[in-house]
Design a protein around this motif. Structure first.
Motif, PDB file in Angstrom:
ATOM      1  N   PHE A   1       3.120 -11.586 -21.467  1.00  0.00           N
ATOM      2  CA  PHE A   1       3.571 -10.906 -22.780  1.00  0.00           C
ATOM      3  C   PHE A   1       4.764 -11.491 -23.442  1.00  0.00           C
TER       4      PHE A   1
ATOM      5  N   ASN B   1       8.126  -4.408 -24.453  1.00  0.00           N
ATOM      6  CA  ASN B   1       7.068  -4.827 -23.474  1.00  0.00           C
ATOM      7  C   ASN B   1       6.399  -3.647 -22.917  1.00  0.00           C
TER       8      ASN B   1
ATOM      9  N   HIS C   1      -3.475 -10.262 -28.813  1.00  0.00           N
ATOM     10  CA  HIS C   1      -4.166  -9.957 -27.787  1.00  0.00           C
ATOM     11  C   HIS C   1      -5.523  -9.430 -28.072  1.00  0.00           C
TER      12      HIS C   1
END
Lengths: 242, 242, 242, 242, 242, 242
Positions: free
Chosen positions: C161, C232, C141
């Motif tokens: 994700f 997450n 990311h």
């Protein structure tokens, strides 16, 4: 001084050195160099290409490989080709030879071609890497002469001579050009590479036993400087240059 | 002098040095050593066996392995485990680390066990091998403390401290502890390994550009001697010994 | 329930998780991820080229490599670079990491470039592959943010994700996020990879001892779903995204 | 449902399965197993020794190797022996086969001997690893019969049967026992290994395209359970056991 | 004559030979060839490219690889892919197969494409290399038929047939087509490769025990000539050519 | 006859042969053998151990390794140690040398020790393998003399002499002892190894171009028989035996 050298050699004397050019017929340069019983066949091969990192640079490259015949030594050692890899020692030595030779070459003037120096030890008695550097220079010089004669080069890319010798402290005595029995027994072992004009290219000193002092290092460097001047003269004589 | 160092560092100054013990939990010794942005994780592992050539000798062994994480450097380099072999540079460095550490150990007093020193570069900015030697000594010292605490040793086999630093000539100026940009630009690069009592263990000087003179070598050795004395003090401080 | 976890952890609790971005300075993404005592350094490196099978396709690629420092574990394991090959376990894990990351990337939107994810275990205490996937996503990311900031990408190719966790049955008790002692003792061991939106990417369950039943599998999948939702959230928090 | 299978096969049907024992003459067990056009030769070889980590333990070992003939597939793939290493995929598969077989063996009852299972794919059309597990069990069973007949074992160390099948979601339809064209097109691919008594040994599900849901996983596990029960019956029939 | 062959075979008889075309479905040519209990799967794969040394030459290439399944033999041998290299014996055999096949091909007429012959021994009982050459020719012939049918070739590049057989002296008796027990016991072992028109392509005779005489060699060559004529007839029959 | 040989050599003449014993000092046997410009250094090394398959058998072993210096040939070839493996050609040749030497040794009489024959080509001009066999025999003979002198053997295990030569058909003319230009141009190439008493040990004939006939083979074998008788006389002369 309790330590006495074989054949009554003086502490600051080289072994008998022989530099025999044109030893084999295919290579552009082919030199058998002997430091006493140490015999190394050095060939210089010219290839009209360069490794990837030099492509398009206009510069050439010199690289070296080193090998030892399995029974060059007292007891037979395994063949590296059969083991499938080169030892750390082999790689260290061939990197040293390559750097030493490149230090006196103008890679731009060489043009985009490679000179491969193969240094194969036929018989080992100490000092194989220093003999290899000393002989490889002569082989490379011959290869350049071939390129000049072929008109592929109009001026030599060789800027200076280069040679190497080992020095060490054995039983407290600084000695020049160690043979095998001296090398095995030494406290400090140093390989020195110098140019014909007296600059240092490489100095690799290792304390095998007790650490060494600044004073010892100064003695060793003086011995090496003397020895390399003599080797340089022998290279010139072998090549027939002033 | 036209060359100015990053962060206004003086020519004879080390980068900020950090020696962090107990960085990971499993190893008998685990040290993160930082010379500026160069970060090397050094672990010392004790195994109660020796390599074949030491079996039955009553002596122990120290050996080192060196690695660099693929993105420790500016551009990613291939993982040696994936390529299936260690480069010549890697082997040269790990042989140097092993020799340096062994120079201050009494292998007889260590007994028939092996200390493996793993030096893995997390981040590289010049001087990884000298940082590795400096950190590996501290990790090995911790491993010996474990053996003493376990009663496996009654006296330490460590005879002296050992540390290392790089020195070099950049744009004519002799500098201590080269960082990456300096290392890339230097004419002469020298790695020096010394004991706590000031003896030389290794001196490896290489002319990257022009050959170097005796005068330059003397300047570089003086810088290295100063730097190693400082590193030695930092090792003592990290270990909490006088 | 006779089995009690270290530090009084509940059966359905993750270990303390730490996601530290910018851990090293050269890589486009560099994340140290810790699941308790398991510490994995994940770097994401961008290269403007793709492997042969993607050339000219207009698509990019993500690939992963995994390594463990020799003394990341209780006893030292041999260095794969020194052995000359990666173990089956290493290859299995790096293939899993690669597939997991690719599952949330739009390779067309990435363009013809490669993101290499290097996951190196500094310290191991169970769950290294799941920590690696969780950390590698954050590193990837960050690498995409660099490409966006450089204007090389105008929209992110990240579609969702992805994170991973291990679950297992130890002495009849289903547990979330096994640490090493639990992993060694478990009857069933399952690694689960899920997207941020709750889809399964990989489920790899293995009966180490007795085979497992559908009922046990259902319990384990529920635990994993809970754990991955928490991971997450921690990834989002570390990245500062909603 | 828009997707139709070759030969009009139902979504929950296996391909025609053939289990041919005594296919070659030297091995203690030799089975050619065919799942449709997928053909795998599975041999079981008994050796009266164990790997180092089992020596002196009183326990035996089962291990598997997997290979594919270069032209078992649509286009020729390089021979792994010529490339000098086994791919990650090969290692993953042979580790899976070994774990699956060990799950139904009592290693203590086997005694200090090794059964090596060689699974070589003569022709590939999807499902080679599941066919290999299913056939390797029959080969191992035959090898045990030889040991019993020779009086080297007095009771069988086999505690249960084991078989495997692939399942997947293709164009939204859950299918049993994927052939190559289905495998290439599937969104989710799952390999399931179960014992004769219905316990799970391995579940390996991978989202090739979109992630899969819990509902899909439940459907796939039900299909796999049905298929493995049928394979188990075919194994019993081939072996002539109740 | 004291030596009697298994199944009462005459000294100058071949074992029963079977040449089964279309054994597997993907390869352009796929032949299972059996010389008694020796079974070799020979596939011919066409690739529209040539190795580097043939690029731009307008000529094609034929090459062969040879392998033996680990349990093709009485005792299991290690898998070459797992060992990471092919034995000297394997390389010798595959070089022999390649040379033999090339001897009857017009490489110019083949065009710039490669035919790869993979010869994998499923079961070994002596004479695997000679069976491989005999079967590989039939597989190559089928591959050429495919190229002709596809219109990629308008005329066959095959100039002649080629087949091979072993002969040897066992207990003083010259025998045709040695099986394993004869091969192990023989004093002289000779592999002979001949064309359909009776020319010699390869003769490789080795004295395993006592040296052999000219008279013995003449007897062996006569036996081989007879056997190869029979093999040639069987190849023609299998291919349905006059 | 249109083909004329260099230096006006007759079709049935050997090149000038030189057999120089004691070429290097460490090996028990060290012979430089020259067939014209082909120069091979053959060393025989004695080791008081045998490979695993001979342990406890009371028998010894002879084995050979073959190598070529990178620039022994017209153009430099890559160093096998650097490539990490020996070529198929190298393995084929060293297996041939080993078998040839063993054919004249009584391994029982040698006792449990190994003679390693290292044949390294310094300069290649055709016939390196036949020169190697011829020279290796002399080196092995010298090594046996050392063992006899040391009292380790009381009788020689050498039962006969062995030597080798190449023959071939060039432009329709059968020639003895091919040099490189002839070898490159020949239709048929045959290497023949024979004992001093005239028995055949190895015959390896290959049609490089057109197949060869029985008549040609007879001519070649006659030439080889003549040449080997001459080589045998030269070996005896070099060794100073009747």
């Amino acid at each position: 001084m309790s330590f006495s050298r074989s054949s009554g050699r003086a502490a600051d004397s080289l072994r008998p050195v022989r530099i025999q050019r044109h030893f084999t017929k295919h290579a552009e340069g082919s030199v058998l160099v002997c430091f006493g019983d140490t015999q190394v066949l050095c060939t210089a091969s010219v290839e009209e290409k360069v490794p990837p990192f030099k492509r398009g640079s206009g510069e050439g490259w010199l690289t070296a490989e080193y090998g030892m015949l399995p029974r060059a030594t007292h007891t037979r050692s395994d063949r590296e080709a059969a083991k499938g890899k080169q030892s750390g020692r082999t790689q260290e030595i061939q990197r040293l030879i390559g750097r030493s030779l490149r230090s006196v070459f103008d890679l731009q003037a060489l043009g985009e071609r490679t000179i491969s120096l193969d240094c194969d030890v036929l018989q080992a008695d100490g000092g194989t890497r220093t003999a290899a550097i000393t002989g490889a220079f002569v082989a490379a010089h011959d290869a350049i002469s071939v390129l000049l004669a072929q008109g592929k080069l109009t001026a030599s890319p060789i800027r200076d001579f280069v040679a190497a010798v080992s020095v060490g402290v054995v039983q407290g005595v600084p000695l020049l050009d160690l043979e095998y029995t001296e090398d095995s027994a030494c406290d400090t072992d140093m390989n020195v590479v110098m140019t014909g004009s007296g600059g240092f290219v490489e100095v690799q000193g290792t304390a095998e036993g007790a650490p060494f002092s600044r004073a010892e290092m100064d003695q060793l460097l003086a011995l090496a400087t003397k020895g390399i001047a003599e080797l340089n003269a022998l290279q010139r004589q072998a090549l027939g240059v002033a």
